[in-house]
Write a protein that holds these residues in place. Structure first.
Motif, PDB file in Angstrom:
ATOM      1  N   THR A   1     -11.751   0.969  -1.424  1.00  0.00           N
ATOM      2  CA  THR A   1     -11.789  -0.484  -1.369  1.00  0.00           C
ATOM      3  C   THR A   1     -12.130  -0.877   0.063  1.00  0.00           C
ATOM      4  OG1 THR A   1     -10.072  -0.528  -3.033  1.00  0.00           O
ATOM      5  CG2 THR A   1     -10.439  -2.561  -1.814  1.00  0.00           C
ATOM      6  N   PRO A   2     -13.123  -1.759   0.275  1.00  0.00           N
ATOM      7  CA  PRO A   2     -13.487  -2.143   1.634  1.00  0.00           C
ATOM      8  C   PRO A   2     -12.269  -2.679   2.403  1.00  0.00           C
ATOM      9  CG  PRO A   2     -15.032  -3.048   0.055  1.00  0.00           C
ATOM     10  CD  PRO A   2     -13.902  -2.435  -0.730  1.00  0.00           C
ATOM     11  N   GLY A   3     -12.164  -2.261   3.650  1.00  0.00           N
ATOM     12  CA  GLY A   3     -11.092  -2.758   4.509  1.00  0.00           C
ATOM     13  C   GLY A   3      -9.819  -1.940   4.439  1.00  0.00           C
ATOM     14  N   LEU A   4      -9.708  -1.012   3.506  1.00  0.00           N
ATOM     15  CA  LEU A   4      -8.517  -0.184   3.406  1.00  0.00           C
ATOM     16  C   LEU A   4      -8.802   1.198   3.979  1.00  0.00           C
ATOM     17  CD1 LEU A   4      -7.121  -1.042  -0.117  1.00  0.00           C
ATOM     18  CD2 LEU A   4      -6.380  -1.897   2.082  1.00  0.00           C
TER      19      LEU A   4
ATOM     20  N   ALA B   1      -4.577   3.346  -0.511  1.00  0.00           N
ATOM     21  CA  ALA B   1      -4.534   3.797   0.881  1.00  0.00           C
ATOM     22  C   ALA B   1      -3.978   5.218   0.899  1.00  0.00           C
ATOM     23  CB  ALA B   1      -3.651   2.875   1.717  1.00  0.00           C
ATOM     24  N   TYR B   2      -4.212   5.907   1.985  1.00  0.00           N
ATOM     25  CA  TYR B   2      -3.686   7.274   2.175  1.00  0.00           C
ATOM     26  C   TYR B   2      -4.195   8.238   1.114  1.00  0.00           C
ATOM     27  CZ  TYR B   2      -0.460   4.220   4.664  1.00  0.00           C
ATOM     28  OH  TYR B   2       0.078   3.248   5.457  1.00  0.00           O
ATOM     29  N   ARG B   3      -5.369   8.011   0.610  1.00  0.00           N
ATOM     30  CA  ARG B   3      -5.891   8.802  -0.502  1.00  0.00           C
ATOM     31  C   ARG B   3      -6.122  10.266  -0.118  1.00  0.00           C
ATOM     32  NH1 ARG B   3     -10.713   5.338  -2.714  1.00  0.00           N
ATOM     33  NH2 ARG B   3     -10.368   6.440  -4.643  1.00  0.00           N
TER      34      ARG B   3
ATOM     35  N   LYS C   1       0.832  -1.210   0.000  1.00  0.00           N
ATOM     36  CA  LYS C   1       0.000   0.000   0.000  1.00  0.00           C
ATOM     37  C   LYS C   1       0.861   1.253   0.000  1.00  0.00           C
ATOM     38  CE  LYS C   1      -2.645  -1.785   3.416  1.00  0.00           C
ATOM     39  NZ  LYS C   1      -3.544  -1.672   4.569  1.00  0.00           N
ATOM     40  N   ALA C   2       1.950   1.232   0.758  1.00  0.00           N
ATOM     41  CA  ALA C   2       2.826   2.406   0.829  1.00  0.00           C
ATOM     42  C   ALA C   2       3.501   2.666  -0.512  1.00  0.00           C
ATOM     43  CB  ALA C   2       3.867   2.222   1.926  1.00  0.00           C
ATOM     44  N   MET C   3       3.978   1.617  -1.160  1.00  0.00           N
ATOM     45  CA  MET C   3       4.641   1.783  -2.454  1.00  0.00           C
ATOM     46  C   MET C   3       3.648   2.282  -3.514  1.00  0.00           C
ATOM     47  SD  MET C   3       7.590   1.651  -3.330  1.00  0.00           S
ATOM     48  CE  MET C   3       8.538   1.761  -4.782  1.00  0.00           C
ATOM     49  N   ARG C   4       2.436   1.755  -3.449  1.00  0.00           N
ATOM     50  CA  ARG C   4       1.408   2.219  -4.388  1.00  0.00           C
ATOM     51  C   ARG C   4       1.068   3.683  -4.127  1.00  0.00           C
ATOM     52  NH1 ARG C   4      -2.843  -0.986  -7.574  1.00  0.00           N
ATOM     53  NH2 ARG C   4      -4.198   0.676  -8.280  1.00  0.00           N
ATOM     54  N   ALA C   5       1.035   4.082  -2.860  1.00  0.00           N
ATOM     55  CA  ALA C   5       0.752   5.482  -2.515  1.00  0.00           C
ATOM     56  C   ALA C   5       1.851   6.403  -3.037  1.00  0.00           C
ATOM     57  CB  ALA C   5       0.595   5.628  -1.002  1.00  0.00           C
ATOM     58  N   ILE C   6       3.101   5.976  -2.909  1.00  0.00           N
ATOM     59  CA  ILE C   6       4.220   6.780  -3.426  1.00  0.00           C
ATOM     60  C   ILE C   6       4.098   6.907  -4.942  1.00  0.00           C
ATOM     61  CG2 ILE C   6       6.724   6.814  -3.781  1.00  0.00           C
ATOM     62  CD1 ILE C   6       6.914   5.506  -0.935  1.00  0.00           C
TER      63      ILE C   6
END
Length: 145
Positions: free
Chosen positions: A140-143, A83-85, A3-8
Motif C-alpha cells: 500500500t503506498p505510504g506504508l 506493515a512489517y510484511r 498497523k502493529a495490531m494488524r501485523a500481529i
C-alpha cells in the motif's frame, strides 16, 4: 486497527494456516506414499525402528509439509499485513525452522534429509511466500513494508 495490531494478527494467522497445511500434508502423506509393511510411523520409537527401511520417497511428504506449510504461512501473513510484511514472512520462516530443528533432534533421519529440510524448506520458502504475497497484494503506498 493499528498497523502493529494488524501485523500481529497477520503473524498469528500465517502461523495457524501454515501449521494446518503442514499437519494436513503429514496426515495425508502415508496414504500417498505408504510406509514399509509393518512400520509404525506414528511414534518416535516406531520411526526410529523403521528408519533403516525407509527409502528417499518416504521423505518427500515430510519435506513438502515443511516447505508448503512455511510458504503458505508466510504468504498469508504478507497478504493480511499492511506493515512489517518482510519481517513477518521471515519470522514465520524462523518459527517453522525452529520447529524443524526440534524435530530433527527428536526424530532420527538421514543427514541428507535433515540438511535438505533445514536449508531449503524454511528460509527459501519464507522468501518465496513474501514474493508471492507481495504479488497477490502489492504494498500500500505510504506504508513501510
Amino acid at each position: 486497527m493499528s498497523k502493529a495490531m494488524r501485523a500481529i494478527t497477520a503473524g498469528v494467522a500465517g502461523f495457524v494456516v501454515g501449521s494446518l497445511v503442514n499437519g494436513a500434508i503429514v496426515a495425508v502423506g502415508p496414504s500417498l506414499v505408504p510406509p514399509p509393511t509393518g512400520a509404525d510411523m506414528t511414534t518416535v520409537e516406531g520411526l526410529t525402528a523403521a528408519m533403516s527401511r525407509l527409502e528417499p520417497k518416504h521423505f518427500a511428504m515430510p519435506f513438502l509439509a515443511h516447505a508448503l506449510g512455511t510458504f503458505v504461512g508466510a504468504t498469508v501473513a504478507v497478504i493480511i499485513a499492511t506493515a512489517y510484511r518482510t519481517r513477518l514472512a521471515y519470522i514465520i520462516g524462523f518459527v517453522f525452522l525452529a520447529g524443524g530443528i526440534v524435530a530433527a533432534k527428536m526424530i532420527p533421519a538421514p543427514n541428507w534429509f535433515i540438511a535438505l529440510d533445514l536449508l531449503v524448506a524454511y528460509h527459501p520458502m519464507a522468501w518465496l511466500g513474501l514474493a508471492v504475497g507481495r504479488r497477490l497484494r502489492p504494498d500500500t503506498p505510504g506504508l513501510r513494508p
